[in-house]
Design a protein around this motif. Structure first.
Motif, mmCIF file in Angstrom:
data_model
loop_
_atom_site.group_PDB
_atom_site.id
_atom_site.type_symbol
_atom_site.label_atom_id
_atom_site.label_comp_id
_atom_site.label_asym_id
_atom_site.label_seq_id
_atom_site.Cartn_x
_atom_site.Cartn_y
_atom_site.Cartn_z
ATOM 1 N N ASP A 112 0.844 -1.201 0.000
ATOM 2 C CA ASP A 112 0.000 0.000 0.000
ATOM 3 C C ASP A 112 0.880 1.252 0.000
ATOM 4 O O ASP A 112 2.088 1.189 0.238
ATOM 5 C CB ASP A 112 -1.003 -0.017 1.163
ATOM 6 C CG ASP A 112 -0.320 0.040 2.508
ATOM 7 O OD1 ASP A 112 0.669 0.784 2.640
ATOM 8 O OD2 ASP A 112 -0.759 -0.666 3.432
ATOM 9 N N ARG A 113 0.227 2.390 -0.272
ATOM 10 C CA ARG A 113 0.982 3.634 -0.493
ATOM 11 C C ARG A 113 1.786 4.054 0.723
ATOM 12 O O ARG A 113 2.897 4.540 0.614
ATOM 13 C CB ARG A 113 0.021 4.757 -0.881
ATOM 14 C CG ARG A 113 -0.200 4.767 -2.368
ATOM 15 C CD ARG A 113 -1.115 5.843 -2.813
ATOM 16 N NE ARG A 113 -0.813 7.159 -2.222
ATOM 17 C CZ ARG A 113 -1.550 8.237 -2.442
ATOM 18 N NH1 ARG A 113 -2.618 8.158 -3.217
ATOM 19 N NH2 ARG A 113 -1.236 9.396 -1.884
ATOM 20 N N ARG A 114 1.165 3.845 1.872
ATOM 21 C CA ARG A 114 1.810 4.292 3.100
ATOM 22 C C ARG A 114 3.124 3.531 3.352
ATOM 23 O O ARG A 114 4.164 4.134 3.627
ATOM 24 C CB ARG A 114 0.834 4.009 4.237
ATOM 25 C CG ARG A 114 1.066 4.899 5.397
ATOM 26 C CD ARG A 114 0.037 4.569 6.398
ATOM 27 N NE ARG A 114 0.151 5.447 7.522
ATOM 28 C CZ ARG A 114 -0.773 5.554 8.416
ATOM 29 N NH1 ARG A 114 -1.890 4.854 8.298
ATOM 30 N NH2 ARG A 114 -0.616 6.333 9.438
ATOM 31 N N ARG A 115 3.017 2.216 3.219
ATOM 32 C CA ARG A 115 4.197 1.372 3.451
ATOM 33 C C ARG A 115 5.284 1.711 2.430
ATOM 34 O O ARG A 115 6.462 1.812 2.766
ATOM 35 C CB ARG A 115 3.765 -0.100 3.338
ATOM 36 C CG ARG A 115 4.899 -1.059 3.589
ATOM 37 C CD ARG A 115 4.413 -2.498 3.546
ATOM 38 N NE ARG A 115 5.524 -3.416 3.673
ATOM 39 C CZ ARG A 115 5.506 -4.671 3.267
ATOM 40 N NH1 ARG A 115 4.403 -5.170 2.714
ATOM 41 N NH2 ARG A 115 6.552 -5.444 3.409
ATOM 42 N N THR A 116 4.837 1.888 1.170
ATOM 43 C CA THR A 116 5.797 2.177 0.106
ATOM 44 C C THR A 116 6.500 3.500 0.369
ATOM 45 O O THR A 116 7.730 3.603 0.284
ATOM 46 C CB THR A 116 5.076 2.240 -1.264
ATOM 47 O OG1 THR A 116 4.409 1.002 -1.457
ATOM 48 C CG2 THR A 116 6.050 2.480 -2.394
ATOM 49 N N ARG A 117 5.705 4.514 0.731
ATOM 50 C CA ARG A 117 6.293 5.835 0.957
ATOM 51 C C ARG A 117 7.302 5.790 2.106
ATOM 52 O O ARG A 117 8.387 6.371 2.014
ATOM 53 C CB ARG A 117 5.177 6.837 1.252
ATOM 54 C CG ARG A 117 5.701 8.236 1.403
ATOM 55 C CD ARG A 117 4.646 9.263 1.208
ATOM 56 N NE ARG A 117 4.126 9.261 -0.154
ATOM 57 C CZ ARG A 117 3.064 9.945 -0.552
ATOM 58 N NH1 ARG A 117 2.386 10.656 0.321
ATOM 59 N NH2 ARG A 117 2.676 9.920 -1.796
ATOM 60 N N LEU A 126 19.033 6.008 3.803
ATOM 61 C CA LEU A 126 20.143 5.052 3.829
ATOM 62 C C LEU A 126 21.238 5.433 2.835
ATOM 63 O O LEU A 126 22.424 5.310 3.112
ATOM 64 C CB LEU A 126 19.605 3.646 3.513
ATOM 65 C CG LEU A 126 20.570 2.481 3.617
ATOM 66 C CD1 LEU A 126 20.868 2.162 5.084
ATOM 67 C CD2 LEU A 126 19.989 1.231 2.947
ATOM 68 N N VAL A 127 20.832 5.884 1.650
ATOM 69 C CA VAL A 127 21.838 6.223 0.633
ATOM 70 C C VAL A 127 22.226 7.700 0.675
ATOM 71 O O VAL A 127 22.930 8.199 -0.200
ATOM 72 C CB VAL A 127 21.399 5.815 -0.802
ATOM 73 C CG1 VAL A 127 21.196 4.322 -0.888
ATOM 74 C CG2 VAL A 127 20.153 6.567 -1.242
ATOM 75 N N GLY A 128 21.764 8.384 1.703
ATOM 76 C CA GLY A 128 22.221 9.756 1.941
ATOM 77 C C GLY A 128 21.609 10.808 1.039
ATOM 78 O O GLY A 128 22.220 11.846 0.797
ATOM 79 N N LEU A 129 20.404 10.544 0.516
ATOM 80 C CA LEU A 129 19.732 11.535 -0.325
ATOM 81 C C LEU A 129 18.337 11.789 0.275
ATOM 82 O O LEU A 129 17.431 10.991 0.076
ATOM 83 C CB LEU A 129 19.590 11.003 -1.771
ATOM 84 C CG LEU A 129 20.891 10.652 -2.495
ATOM 85 C CD1 LEU A 129 20.604 9.959 -3.823
ATOM 86 C CD2 LEU A 129 21.730 11.892 -2.740
ATOM 87 N N PRO A 130 18.156 12.893 1.006
ATOM 88 C CA PRO A 130 16.897 13.094 1.728
ATOM 89 C C PRO A 130 15.674 13.147 0.813
ATOM 90 O O PRO A 130 15.708 13.773 -0.256
ATOM 91 C CB PRO A 130 17.102 14.440 2.447
ATOM 92 C CG PRO A 130 18.415 14.953 2.025
ATOM 93 C CD PRO A 130 19.133 13.937 1.212
ATOM 94 N N ALA A 131 14.619 12.486 1.245
ATOM 95 C CA ALA A 131 13.393 12.390 0.447
ATOM 96 C C ALA A 131 12.840 13.774 0.106
ATOM 97 O O ALA A 131 12.376 14.005 -1.014
ATOM 98 C CB ALA A 131 12.347 11.555 1.192
ATOM 99 N N ALA A 132 12.921 14.705 1.060
ATOM 100 C CA ALA A 132 12.336 16.035 0.832
ATOM 101 C C ALA A 132 12.942 16.684 -0.412
ATOM 102 O O ALA A 132 12.261 17.389 -1.153
ATOM 103 C CB ALA A 132 12.581 16.909 2.057
ATOM 104 N N THR A 133 14.202 16.417 -0.670
ATOM 105 C CA THR A 133 14.875 17.023 -1.823
ATOM 106 C C THR A 133 14.778 16.140 -3.066
ATOM 107 O O THR A 133 14.614 16.629 -4.182
ATOM 108 C CB THR A 133 16.379 17.235 -1.504
ATOM 109 O OG1 THR A 133 16.466 17.891 -0.246
ATOM 110 C CG2 THR A 133 17.087 18.038 -2.580
#
Ligand SMILES: Nc1ncnc2c1ncn2[C@@H]1O[C@H](COP(=O)(O)OP(=O)(O)OP(=O)(O)O)[C@@H](O)[C@H]1O
Length: 356
Positions: A112-117, A126-133
């Motif tokens: 579901d969308r929530r889990r995926t997000r 984890l890979v050092g690239l913030p989701a917000a950006t």
């Protein structure tokens, strides 16, 4: 500590339709949680070997087992959900955002969308690239190194127990490559994913591999052993040719300063030079000794975890450490010549499946 075998290749052979024998009678086992680096000269069958594990290429004969189960009888789609795959140019979908790219396999699995997000945010972190950006960006809005990291995040989305990486850092410039390698190492330690890493770069293999499998033309396994063992005790001239010059300096980067290499602290000249840490790479120790002023009489202090001086180290101590490390590696099982593998009867090569 007997590690569990996760992937086993048993007398695997691959002859392509045009008669090219890419891999001949290859047998090897990959242990749980290890990084096995497949190295060898161009065209020796590394990529073919890797791609047979996730059935992008079908073996002509022999068996490949994942957790004891023959991959050729496993549905390829189900198989690839258990095996992440990262390639040099990543292969991100250009018209999908970073978020949608990472969510590819979760989407197939009906998360579901929530889990995926939540998972996408976790992986970007984890890979050092913030989701917000980064979540809403498209691949063309990323640098090569960032794309590479998204590729890794996508491959790890459903936390596959196995990750196959084919020259994952090949397209990145040397300096950033070191950075990505270090990051990969951190992620792998954190996730404990079992990894097969294909590279033609012995330095990369030595830096990242828990063990190195050296292949030569026709997918022949020359040696499989720890990086130190391969560098200090090449099993054949072909391995030696491949590890080439600079084996000793590579070994310095793999071995570390141990208590046995130290002399007493009483001969350290005052004022004491900057210390070396117990457990430091020999490369760092070597640099510290080489940089000593003449007044220091070739001796650096060595400090333990608490910062207390536990002894001193000289160039002789470093040489001794190198010998000790090489001797210890010589006792490993992979040091004897790899046994010649039995030839298999050629069969017609089946067609290749498209990449996912
Ligand atoms: N689809 C194909 N059809 C015919 N021959 C192929 C095919 N794919 C690879 N080969 C051949 O099989 C051999 C092994 O190729 P492979 O790509 O596995 O080597 P590699 O070690 O990964 O090389 P590189 O480091 O250059 O990527 C080579 O001789 C190559 O030309």
């Amino acid at each position: 500590m007997a590690a569990r075998t996760v992937i086993e290749l048993d007398s695997v052979r691959k002859a392509y339709g045009d008669g090219t024998v890419a891999v001949e009678g290859l047998s090897l086992a990959v242990r749980e949680h290890e990084v096995l680096a497949l190295v060898g000269p161009s065209g020796c069958g590394k990529s073919t070997t890797l791609r047979m594990v996730n059935r992008l290429v079908e073996p002509t004969s022999g068996r490949i087992l994942l957790d004891g189960e023959d991959v050729t009888t496993t549905d390829p789609v189900a198989l690839r959900r258990r095996i992440g795959y990262v390639i040099q140019n990543v292969g991100l979908f250009p018209h999908r955002t970073v978020e949608a790219n990472i969510a590819t396999v979760p989407g197939l699995l009906g998360w579901d969308r929530r889990r995926t997000r939540a998972r996408v945010a976790e992986l970007l972190d984890l890979v050092g690239l913030p989701a917000a950006t980064y979540a809403k960006r498209y691949p063309h809005e990323l640098s090569g190194g960032e794309r590479q990291r998204i590729g890794v995040a996508r491959a790890l989305a459903t936390d596959p127990p196995v990750l196959l990486m084919d020259e994952p850092f090949g397209a990145v410039d040397p300096e950033f490559r070191r950075h990505l390698q270090a990051e990969f190492q951190r992620i792998q330690r954190e996730t404990g994913t079992t990894v097969i890493l294909v590279t033609h770069d012995i330095d990369e293999a030595a830096r990242l591999g828990d063990r190195i499998a050296v292949l030569t033309r026709g997918g022949k396994l020359e040696q499989i052993a720890s990086p130190l063992a391969v560098l200090a005790h090449p099993a054949s001239d072909r391995v030696r040719d491949f590890t080439g010059e600079g084996a000793a300096s590579r070994m310095l980067a793999l071995a570390s300063v141990q208590t046995a290499d130290l002399e007493g602290a009483e001969r350290i000249v005052q004022p004491a030079p900057a210390p070396v840490r117990l457990g430091a790479r020999l490369t760092d120790a070597f640099e510290a000794v080489a940089a000593l002023p003449g007044s220091a009489m070739g001796r650096v202090p060595v400090v333990g975890e608490s910062g207390d001086v536990v002894g001193s180290l000289t160039a002789d101590g470093i040489l001794g450490a190198l010998r000790r490390a090489a001797d210890a590696a010589g006792a490993e099982p992979g040091v004897q010549d790899a046994a010649d593998r039995a030839d298999d009867v050629p069969e017609d090569a089946p067609g290749r499946e498209p990449a996912v």
